[in-house]
Design a protein around this motif. Structure first.
Motif, PDB file in Angstrom:
ATOM      1  N   THR A 234      37.684  47.164  44.026  1.00 42.31           N
ATOM      2  CA  THR A 234      37.785  48.481  44.042  1.00 42.31           C
ATOM      3  C   THR A 234      38.181  49.069  43.402  1.00 42.31           C
ATOM      4  O   THR A 234      40.160  48.690  44.488  1.00 42.31           O
ATOM      5  N   VAL A 235      38.507  49.664  42.125  1.00 46.92           N
ATOM      6  CA  VAL A 235      39.863  50.723  41.552  1.00 46.92           C
ATOM      7  C   VAL A 235      39.564  51.649  41.171  1.00 46.92           C
ATOM      8  O   VAL A 235      38.629  52.617  41.023  1.00 46.92           O
ATOM      9  N   PRO A 236      40.709  52.918  41.409  1.00 45.89           N
ATOM     10  CA  PRO A 236      41.223  54.187  41.591  1.00 45.89           C
ATOM     11  C   PRO A 236      40.192  54.458  39.813  1.00 45.89           C
ATOM     12  O   PRO A 236      40.499  53.589  38.926  1.00 45.89           O
ATOM     13  N   ASN A 237      39.809  55.312  40.043  1.00 44.79           N
ATOM     14  CA  ASN A 237      39.655  55.932  38.432  1.00 44.79           C
ATOM     15  C   ASN A 237      40.452  56.836  37.980  1.00 44.79           C
ATOM     16  O   ASN A 237      41.904  56.142  38.059  1.00 44.79           O
ATOM     17  N   GLY A 238      40.270  56.396  36.286  1.00 43.92           N
ATOM     18  CA  GLY A 238      41.577  56.300  34.917  1.00 43.92           C
ATOM     19  C   GLY A 238      42.140  55.006  35.114  1.00 43.92           C
ATOM     20  O   GLY A 238      42.600  54.971  34.050  1.00 43.92           O
ATOM     21  N   ILE A 239      41.885  54.149  36.211  1.00 47.71           N
ATOM     22  CA  ILE A 239      42.030  52.792  35.585  1.00 47.71           C
ATOM     23  C   ILE A 239      41.741  51.747  34.609  1.00 47.71           C
ATOM     24  O   ILE A 239      40.447  51.426  34.562  1.00 47.71           O
ATOM     25  N   SER A 240      42.102  51.766  32.899  1.00 43.68           N
ATOM     26  CA  SER A 240      41.204  51.185  31.940  1.00 43.68           C
ATOM     27  C   SER A 240      41.698  49.856  32.015  1.00 43.68           C
ATOM     28  O   SER A 240      40.842  48.798  31.167  1.00 43.68           O
ATOM     29  N   VAL A 241      42.927  49.102  31.952  1.00 41.93           N
ATOM     30  CA  VAL A 241      43.012  47.921  32.127  1.00 41.93           C
ATOM     31  C   VAL A 241      44.045  47.326  33.384  1.00 41.93           C
ATOM     32  O   VAL A 241      45.173  47.993  33.821  1.00 41.93           O
ATOM     33  N   ILE A 242      43.616  45.474  33.798  1.00 38.70           N
ATOM     34  CA  ILE A 242      43.782  45.020  35.265  1.00 38.70           C
ATOM     35  C   ILE A 242      43.627  43.522  34.493  1.00 38.70           C
ATOM     36  O   ILE A 242      43.825  43.463  33.462  1.00 38.70           O
TER      37      ILE A 242
ATOM     38  N   GLN B  22      47.081  30.651  35.395  1.00 39.83           N
ATOM     39  CA  GLN B  22      47.116  31.317  33.879  1.00 39.83           C
ATOM     40  C   GLN B  22      46.923  32.744  34.464  1.00 39.83           C
ATOM     41  O   GLN B  22      45.870  33.070  35.791  1.00 39.83           O
ATOM     42  N   TYR B  23      46.842  33.789  33.681  1.00 33.46           N
ATOM     43  CA  TYR B  23      46.725  35.198  34.012  1.00 33.46           C
ATOM     44  C   TYR B  23      45.653  35.545  32.898  1.00 33.46           C
ATOM     45  O   TYR B  23      46.000  35.522  31.255  1.00 33.46           O
ATOM     46  N   TYR B  24      45.292  36.944  33.155  1.00 36.67           N
ATOM     47  CA  TYR B  24      44.086  37.614  32.182  1.00 36.67           C
ATOM     48  C   TYR B  24      44.390  38.797  31.847  1.00 36.67           C
ATOM     49  O   TYR B  24      43.811  39.723  32.747  1.00 36.67           O
ATOM     50  N   GLU B  25      44.411  39.452  30.472  1.00 35.37           N
ATOM     51  CA  GLU B  25      44.097  40.705  30.872  1.00 35.37           C
ATOM     52  C   GLU B  25      43.899  41.109  30.297  1.00 35.37           C
ATOM     53  O   GLU B  25      43.028  40.754  28.867  1.00 35.37           O
ATOM     54  N   ARG B  26      42.793  42.484  30.725  1.00 37.40           N
ATOM     55  CA  ARG B  26      41.184  42.645  30.573  1.00 37.40           C
ATOM     56  C   ARG B  26      40.948  44.092  30.671  1.00 37.40           C
ATOM     57  O   ARG B  26      41.111  45.340  31.649  1.00 37.40           O
ATOM     58  N   THR B  27      40.424  45.243  29.197  1.00 35.60           N
ATOM     59  CA  THR B  27      40.325  46.094  29.738  1.00 35.60           C
ATOM     60  C   THR B  27      38.635  46.734  30.645  1.00 35.60           C
ATOM     61  O   THR B  27      37.999  45.325  30.578  1.00 35.60           O
ATOM     62  N   VAL B  28      38.715  47.516  31.118  1.00 34.65           N
ATOM     63  CA  VAL B  28      37.414  47.573  32.174  1.00 34.65           C
ATOM     64  C   VAL B  28      36.961  49.135  31.977  1.00 34.65           C
ATOM     65  O   VAL B  28      38.041  49.768  31.887  1.00 34.65           O
ATOM     66  N   TYR B  29      36.318  48.927  32.525  1.00 30.14           N
ATOM     67  CA  TYR B  29      35.163  50.397  32.855  1.00 30.14           C
ATOM     68  C   TYR B  29      34.093  50.734  33.653  1.00 30.14           C
ATOM     69  O   TYR B  29      33.854  50.330  34.925  1.00 30.14           O
ATOM     70  N   PRO B  30      34.850  52.220  33.555  1.00 26.80           N
ATOM     71  CA  PRO B  30      33.961  52.836  34.903  1.00 26.80           C
ATOM     72  C   PRO B  30      32.359  52.833  35.266  1.00 26.80           C
ATOM     73  O   PRO B  30      31.535  52.267  34.245  1.00 26.80           O
TER      74      PRO B  30
ATOM     75  N   TYR C 224      34.077  34.042  40.829  1.00 24.82           N
ATOM     76  CA  TYR C 224      33.514  35.139  40.463  1.00 24.82           C
ATOM     77  C   TYR C 224      33.968  36.621  41.053  1.00 24.82           C
ATOM     78  O   TYR C 224      34.532  37.399  42.717  1.00 24.82           O
ATOM     79  N   VAL C 225      34.847  37.454  40.270  1.00 26.18           N
ATOM     80  CA  VAL C 225      36.144  38.881  40.714  1.00 26.18           C
ATOM     81  C   VAL C 225      34.594  39.607  40.335  1.00 26.18           C
ATOM     82  O   VAL C 225      34.951  39.895  39.086  1.00 26.18           O
ATOM     83  N   ASN C 226      34.573  40.992  40.955  1.00 20.96           N
ATOM     84  CA  ASN C 226      33.142  42.009  40.513  1.00 20.96           C
ATOM     85  C   ASN C 226      34.400  43.198  40.593  1.00 20.96           C
ATOM     86  O   ASN C 226      34.845  44.012  41.558  1.00 20.96           O
ATOM     87  N   VAL C 227      34.290  43.560  39.913  1.00 21.64           N
ATOM     88  CA  VAL C 227      35.763  44.376  39.312  1.00 21.64           C
ATOM     89  C   VAL C 227      35.055  46.164  39.096  1.00 21.64           C
ATOM     90  O   VAL C 227      34.299  46.672  38.654  1.00 21.64           O
ATOM     91  N   TYR C 228      34.725  46.807  40.776  1.00 20.13           N
ATOM     92  CA  TYR C 228      34.313  48.187  40.091  1.00 20.13           C
ATOM     93  C   TYR C 228      35.458  49.877  40.456  1.00 20.13           C
ATOM     94  O   TYR C 228      36.382  49.550  40.940  1.00 20.13           O
ATOM     95  N   VAL C 229      34.914  50.126  38.590  1.00 18.28           N
ATOM     96  CA  VAL C 229      36.055  51.478  38.988  1.00 18.28           C
ATOM     97  C   VAL C 229      35.384  53.233  39.482  1.00 18.28           C
ATOM     98  O   VAL C 229      34.311  52.407  38.639  1.00 18.28           O
ATOM     99  N   GLN C 230      36.107  53.072  40.383  1.00 17.12           N
ATOM    100  CA  GLN C 230      35.413  54.446  40.935  1.00 17.12           C
ATOM    101  C   GLN C 230      35.059  55.789  39.389  1.00 17.12           C
ATOM    102  O   GLN C 230      35.572  55.602  38.594  1.00 17.12           O
ATOM    103  N   PRO C 231      34.534  56.032  39.158  1.00 16.19           N
ATOM    104  CA  PRO C 231      33.627  56.987  37.868  1.00 16.19           C
ATOM    105  C   PRO C 231      34.190  58.385  38.241  1.00 16.19           C
ATOM    106  O   PRO C 231      34.851  58.419  39.517  1.00 16.19           O
ATOM    107  N   ASP C 232      34.290  58.897  37.379  1.00 15.40           N
ATOM    108  CA  ASP C 232      35.210  60.200  36.913  1.00 15.40           C
ATOM    109  C   ASP C 232      33.957  61.166  37.715  1.00 15.40           C
ATOM    110  O   ASP C 232      33.344  61.249  37.624  1.00 15.40           O
TER     111      ASP C 232
END
Length: 410
Positions: A157-165, A203-211, A238-246
């Motif tokens: 779970t990622v806080p709202n407002g985070i767009s890149v992880i 290796q690392y991977y930087e990526r835009t994520v969506y609420p 598998y890593v599932n990222v949940y960006v909390q909605p606005d």
């Protein structure tokens, strides 16, 4: 393959070890239990013959004076250290020479074992971390049952407002395995996919994520795939990222009049607004336009009077003087639950001035007549002069502030 040691009694082949190994064990025992191994130990020698290129590769080397190790009891085994120069070489062949001595102290038996290094098959992850913004990387626990796909699924779970992880994958064998990434996400414009080709080592991977309102994180799924040194064995995490909605549900409410432009703009936290429309010449021309502005881009819906309106705008026509219309605007935040309701009461002004603003009189022939005194809204009695003998009726022309020009014949 036949090593060229003199007087070799036995030759064994086909044994393999992982080429990332730094040691391997050798054990041997004698049929003659009367031999004291503490006095006549079994001698073990390790030879390397470089990279195997043909099946006829042979070892031509003199037996050194000192063995690599000795076996001094029937129940013991010895560990042979693989020289650093011989480590991590797929296909490299090593030979182990075992020399045992009979009770007479002279008769010897020599056995040779060929050992081939094979590619490592370890595709396990040692570390998987995730971080965003300025926070320190968070370790994702890797379960023991890492061979099960279900056990390798990790919701974060990622806080709202985070767009890149950033996700980092580290193989257990470090630089001897490759790490690659793939991503599937759901944005407001549809499904998004991306990959990062596998590369050696961490290796690392930087990526835009969506609420998303999906708490399982299916809107942002990362797959970290580790390929072992053999190039065949793989394991995916598998890593599932949940960006909390606005939860933003506020908006700016605007009301315009067709005759007077913008009458009202409000972006406060108030819930109820009263709007008065200016007086118009004809009630049928009275028009109010409600617009909902500055809505958060992630808001799930905006309704006016219970319906979604194109452009978040509603036009109300023909409001009668003195009457009011009631309207409701509901803004629903991205989480689908948080709502803000705005109530508007729009009233059309009623004319309270009955006075005539201008007055003129003419006869039936169209001849303008004189009124005395000159028209004044405060004067109610006038004398009309200038009538001709053939005048049959009079026409009174006056203008009222609300109703506009009017004509009265008498």
């Amino acid at each position: 393959m036949t090593p060229s040691f003199p007087d070799v009694s036995h030759s064994y082949g086909g044994l393999t070890i992982d080429d990332l190994s730094t040691q391997f064990s050798v054990s041997a025992s004698l049929f003659d239990s009367y031999i004291d191994l503490s006095e006549q130990p079994i001698q073990v020698y390790l030879f390397s013959d470089g990279v195997l290129t043909t099946s006829s590769a042979v070892l031509s080397a003199a037996i050194p004076s000192e063995p690599s190790a000795t076996i001094t009891s029937a129940s013991s085994a010895v560990m042979l250290d693989i020289p650093e120069a011989d480590q991590n070489h797929q296909g490299r062949v090593m030979f182990v020479l075992v020399v045992s001595t009979a009770q007479d102290g002279e008769t010897q038996e020599k056995s040779v074992i060929s050992v081939t290094q094979t590619a490592n098959t370890n595709a396990n992850a040692q570390f998987i971390t995730i971080n965003w913004g300025s926070i320190d990387p968070i370790d994702i626990a890797i379960p023991n049952a890492a061979s099960l796909a279900t056990a390798r699924s990790h919701p974060i779970t990622v806080p709202n407002g985070i767009s890149v992880i950033t996700i980092t994958g580290t193989p257990f064998t470090r630089d001897n395995a490759q790490v690659g990434f793939s991503y599937t996400g759901i944005s407001s414009s549809g499904t998004q996919t991306a990959t990062r080709p596998a590369a050696q080592g961490q290796q690392y991977y930087e990526r835009t994520v969506y609420p998303s309102t999906d708490t399982q994180g299916n809107a942002n799924q990362f797959v970290i795939t580790i390929t072992a040194q053999d190039g065949v064995t793989t394991k995916s995490y598998y890593v599932n990222v949940y960006v909390q909605p606005d939860t933003q549900d506020t908006a700016t409410i605007k009301v315009d009049s067709s005759s007077s432009g913008t009458l009202f703009t409000r972006s406060s936290s108030a819930d109820s607004f009263d709007v008065t429309l200016p007086l118009v010449v004809s009630p049928i021309n009275s028009q109010a336009i409600i617009s909902v502005l500055n809505v958060d881009s992630y808001a799930s819906s905006v309704t006016i009077d219970g319906s979604v309106r194109g452009g978040n705008t509603l036009t109300i026509n023909g409001i009668q003087p003195g009457s009011s219309t009631q309207h409701t605007v509901v803004v629903t935040a991205q989480d689908g639950t948080t709502q803000k309701t705005y109530s508007l009461s729009i009233t059309e002004t009623m004319d309270t001035n009955p006075a005539v603003s201008s007055l003129s009189v003419q006869d039936n022939n169209g001849v303008a007549l004189t009124i005395t005194p000159s028209y004044d809204p405060s004067i109610s009695t006038y004398i009309i002069s200038g009538l001709s003998v053939d005048s049959s009726h009079l026409e009174f022309n006056f203008t009222q502030s609300f109703n506009g020009p009017m004509n009265l014949k008498s």
